[in-house]
Enzyme design. Structure first.
Site, PDB file in Angstrom:
ATOM      1  N   GLU A  40       0.943  -1.137  -0.044  1.00 25.03           N
ATOM      2  CA  GLU A  40      -0.096  -0.162  -0.060  1.00 25.03           C
ATOM      3  C   GLU A  40       0.748   1.240   0.044  1.00 25.03           C
ATOM      4  OE1 GLU A  40      -3.759   1.973   2.542  1.00 25.03           O
ATOM      5  OE2 GLU A  40      -2.103   0.651   3.933  1.00 25.03           O
ATOM      6  N   LYS A 112      -9.568   1.547  -2.481  1.00 23.37           N
ATOM      7  CA  LYS A 112      -9.831   0.991  -1.318  1.00 23.37           C
ATOM      8  C   LYS A 112     -11.261   1.365  -0.603  1.00 23.37           C
ATOM      9  CE  LYS A 112      -7.489   1.073   3.390  1.00 23.37           C
ATOM     10  NZ  LYS A 112      -6.305   1.640   3.900  1.00 23.37           N
ATOM     11  N   CYS A 153      -5.111  -3.145   2.861  1.00 22.31           N
ATOM     12  CA  CYS A 153      -4.991  -2.956   4.011  1.00 22.31           C
ATOM     13  C   CYS A 153      -6.013  -3.037   5.131  1.00 22.31           C
ATOM     14  CB  CYS A 153      -4.161  -1.556   4.429  1.00 22.31           C
ATOM     15  SG  CYS A 153      -3.592  -1.196   5.892  1.00 22.31           S
TER      16      CYS A 153
END
Length: 274
Positions: A40, A112, A153
């Site tokens: 990330e 995300k 994440c």
């Protein structure tokens, strides 16, 4: 097949980070890897949002993305560029991952979906939603490593996302990350192994590690987990490249042994009156 995993200590200068990525792409390809996974925020990791904003540009203008696409084409290797901070057309930011093929072409993008808004017992406070806009769709893409389902994440904590990805055919789940040390020590290994087991899929999690120029520290321990939940690779805390050989037939073997996907059912919930 062989994959590469880059664990890095990203900084506040995108051009320095780009050089790290380009070097890793060439090295991984020379070592025989067919796809490289990166963490990330591979292009910029800066908790000073005023300073960092000056380096966040539109996707088509991003020097890190351009450098990675060019290096992938030169080395003839696929790259899952874990994520970059990019400026959207509305001026807001997205935490966006890219899957790039061996010709340097972007095959898919993923923004995300779950943003990291938390207050930790250590006193750390994070408000990702103050600067970034969440994505609204999961993505699965065909690669030499099979059908890759993308995530980033904090997404790791939401099992429903990985159920959707495996239901859509994903046999490898990618989880690029910049986990904090306290949350990593508590939950990183167990969550990644759980996602692999419940989806009977490989999990590849390339991570940021160490002390960064912006003052934060990240957990490291980039992992590759097989569909049975066994850890194939754990890179510890040192930045660098790691490799894993994946037996892609392992997915079907595990799904035949314990057919969790076939046994999934809709779950109605009854609410009882008091």
């Amino acid at each position: 097949m062989k994959i590469g995993v880059l664990q890095m200590t990203g900084g506040i200068d995108p051009l320095v980070n780009a050089a790290t990525l380009v070097e890793a792409i060439g090295t991984a390809a020379a070592a025989g890897a067919q796809i490289l996974f990166t963490p990330e925020m591979s292009g910029l990791i800066d908790r000073d949002r005023s300073r960092g904003a000056a380096s966040i540009v539109a996707e088509q203008d991003d020097p890190v993305l351009a450098a990675v696409c060019s290096a992938a084409a030169d080395a003839k290797i696929w790259v899952h560029l874990g994520s970059l901070a990019v400026r959207r057309s509305d001026g807001k930011f997205a935490n966006r991952g890219f899957v790039i093929d061996a010709t340097g072409t972007v095959r898919t993008r993923y923004d995300k979906m779950h943003l990291f808004d938390v207050d930790l017992p250590t006193g750390e406070s994070w408000r990702e939603s103050a600067a970034y806009v969440a994505g609204d769709a999961a993505m699965v893409v065909d690669t030499p490593a099979g059908k890759v389902g993308t995530s980033i994440c904090y997404d790791l904590r939401f099992a429903g996302l990985y159920r959707a990805l495996s239901d859509a055919g994903a046999t490898l789940l990618s989880v690029p990350a910049a986990f904090t040390r306290p949350t990593g020590a508590a939950h990183w290994h167990v969550l990644l192994r759980a996602r692999a087991i419940e989806s009977a899929a490989f999990v590849v999690a390339a991570a940021q590690t160490g002390v960064h120029a912006d003052g934060r520290t990240t957990y490291g321990h980039s992992l590759v987990v097989d569909p049975w939940g066994d850890v194939v690779l754990d890179m510890g805390e040192r930045a660098g490249l790691g490799y894993a050989d994946l037996d892609l037939d392992r997915v079907e073997q595990v799904r035949t042994r314990i057919p969790v996907l076939a046994h999934r059912r809709p779950i109605p919930v009854a609410t009882l009156a008091p």
